[in-house]
Design an enzyme around this catalytic site. Sequence first.
Site, PDB file in Angstrom:
ATOM      1  N   HIS A  88       7.652  -7.679  -3.871  1.00 17.54           N
ATOM      2  CA  HIS A  88       6.339  -8.054  -4.415  1.00 17.54           C
ATOM      3  C   HIS A  88       6.422  -9.372  -5.195  1.00 17.54           C
ATOM      4  O   HIS A  88       6.884  -9.381  -6.335  1.00 17.54           O
ATOM      5  CB  HIS A  88       5.823  -6.943  -5.330  1.00 17.54           C
ATOM      6  CG  HIS A  88       5.431  -5.719  -4.575  1.00 17.54           C
ATOM      7  ND1 HIS A  88       4.178  -5.526  -4.058  1.00 17.54           N
ATOM      8  CD2 HIS A  88       6.155  -4.633  -4.203  1.00 17.54           C
ATOM      9  CE1 HIS A  88       4.127  -4.384  -3.417  1.00 17.54           C
ATOM     10  NE2 HIS A  88       5.320  -3.813  -3.493  1.00 17.54           N
ATOM     11  N   TYR A 147       3.918  -3.184   2.482  1.00 14.50           N
ATOM     12  CA  TYR A 147       3.228  -2.495   3.588  1.00 14.50           C
ATOM     13  C   TYR A 147       2.690  -3.521   4.582  1.00 14.50           C
ATOM     14  O   TYR A 147       2.710  -3.305   5.795  1.00 14.50           O
ATOM     15  CB  TYR A 147       2.097  -1.644   3.018  1.00 14.50           C
ATOM     16  CG  TYR A 147       1.355  -0.821   4.037  1.00 14.50           C
ATOM     17  CD1 TYR A 147       1.887   0.370   4.519  1.00 14.50           C
ATOM     18  CD2 TYR A 147       0.121  -1.239   4.531  1.00 14.50           C
ATOM     19  CE1 TYR A 147       1.203   1.125   5.463  1.00 14.50           C
ATOM     20  CE2 TYR A 147      -0.571  -0.484   5.475  1.00 14.50           C
ATOM     21  CZ  TYR A 147      -0.027   0.695   5.934  1.00 14.50           C
ATOM     22  OH  TYR A 147      -0.696   1.437   6.873  1.00 14.50           O
ATOM     23  N   LYS A 181     -10.484 -10.191 -17.356  1.00 16.82           N
ATOM     24  CA  LYS A 181     -10.967 -10.556 -18.692  1.00 16.82           C
ATOM     25  C   LYS A 181     -10.523 -11.954 -19.126  1.00 16.82           C
ATOM     26  O   LYS A 181     -11.319 -12.740 -19.636  1.00 16.82           O
ATOM     27  CB  LYS A 181     -10.425  -9.527 -19.678  1.00 16.82           C
ATOM     28  CG  LYS A 181     -11.038  -9.614 -21.032  1.00 16.82           C
ATOM     29  CD  LYS A 181     -12.371  -8.992 -20.942  1.00 16.82           C
ATOM     30  CE  LYS A 181     -13.041  -8.655 -22.195  1.00 16.82           C
ATOM     31  NZ  LYS A 181     -14.150  -7.746 -21.899  1.00 16.82           N
ATOM     32  N   GLY A 236       0.844  -1.196   0.000  1.00 20.33           N
ATOM     33  CA  GLY A 236       0.000   0.000   0.000  1.00 20.33           C
ATOM     34  C   GLY A 236       0.874   1.238   0.000  1.00 20.33           C
ATOM     35  O   GLY A 236       2.055   1.168   0.349  1.00 20.33           O
TER      36      GLY A 236
END
Length: 514
Positions: A169, A82, A370, A54
Amino acid sequence: MAGHVLIVDYGSQFTQLIARKTRAAGYFAEILPAGLPVEPYLERKPGALILSGGPASAMKSDAPKLDPALLAAGVPILGICYGMQLLALNLGGQLTREAAGEYGPAMLATTIPSPLWKGIPDAPFQVWMSHGDRVETIPPGFLVIGRTEDLPVAAMEDAKRKIYAIQFHPEVHHTARGQDILLNFFKLAGLSPNWRMSSFAQETVANIKETTAPDKHVLCALSGGVDSMVAAVLIARAVGTKRLHCVFVDNGLLRLDELKEVEGALRANYPDLDLVVVDAADDFLTPLAGVTEPEKKREIIGKLFADIFKREALKFGRVDFLAQGTLYPDVIESISPHGPSELIKGHHNVKWLPKDLPFGLIEPLRDLFKDEVRALGAELGIPERLLWRHPFPGPGLAIRTIGAVEPEGLEILRKADAVVRQEIEQAGLQREIWQAFAVLLADRSVGVMGDGRSYSRVVGIRAVTSVDAMTADWARLPHELLARMSSRIINEVGGVNRVVYDISTKPPSTIEWE
Ligand code: XMP
């Protein structure tokens, strides 16, 4: 859904990628915003929790918090960025603010064996960082399990409580072993990968059955696009075709032959579907006359759609729910923990629905992306050709016409757009390209045609690659292909003497021009 992965969203731009990677690994993922009371999180009986990254600094008093009750629940936790800092603060560690922060690639070295590193070789591997704060002191009971050259605590664990935290990440493509790390976390949490599109279809059908029991009626807004079609087929599985009424509105802003093609395909493939086509071109084109501001166009169109659905619902006699094919990227703005992020475009069609709508909403695809919807459509047996249509916005050609929308311009745009799409299909690029279309500019330009001067319209060609429309790159179409599109448009369409190719990425541009 016991045993699934619950992602608490602290506002990272990558949160949706965590969900997508989780599902790709065979585990169901659900995202809830941070800052809710603890009950909604625990009611879902998650088998594992992920705290996302975040933009805030966890050390600031107004930063989004972690409820200690979540930590006490005994659910295995992975904190990312975060999320790691929140875990450190809440469990007795300390943070510091870095002068410059760390953004981009770094090499992670594992320091001790950990279930999180299972199957990952000892050699340092690339990870992706994006943080301003760092963990200075780890909480009691924790061990450092990974470091980088600049970051002594890049990963930590309390294996006993199954609490893991990583500063980088794992969900982004640039973290080399990211998917393995997520998989290791799910395994150590004791989850087994039993989520497939078929289970999603079954569960969703069961949910819709329950919501619509015993005799509720559903109106499904069909746009001709993939999402609403998949939603309709899913709902038909749940309620049958007697209580499902599909409405396809011809708003006069559709592409060349779109109505014919979509209606034909739907009637051929789903003969039992109760499908009503509403010819409303004049209803839309009249109030749009002279309107040039893109959001004003969206507002007029969105409100008219809502009016027409209400009107059609009355004709059906009874409608309890309106179903839409809303996808996750459509709703992301509205679930940000910091309130809606800045509105770029009023995409989400629900935005235009009146608050006092006399029916409930069913949006069975609102957790999906999608490509997942296409996989679901394939699972439901929807023909490939329908599934691989490119996305087309609800406001249609109105937002591909720069300036005022008028019949003559729409005619030009329809023909030019058909050329672009035909050429893409013939080149076998339909799947590789996310969207390809023509745009009609408001201005005219000078040209020479035959021996005379022309002063005619300009057509833009837009073709982009993307995975989810949140970011996009302009497609490197072969020059010969562009040349063919250009000469065909100028020669075949009439009223056009110049064609340009859009070479902008998103961001900073957007996919549509308006
Ligand atoms: P942008 O232009 O924001 O578009 O990069 C991202 C994706 O959303 C589609 N889009 C819309 N879809 N109503 C819709 O239903 C809209 O008002 C709208 N505006 C953009 C666009 O085609 C792309 O797939």
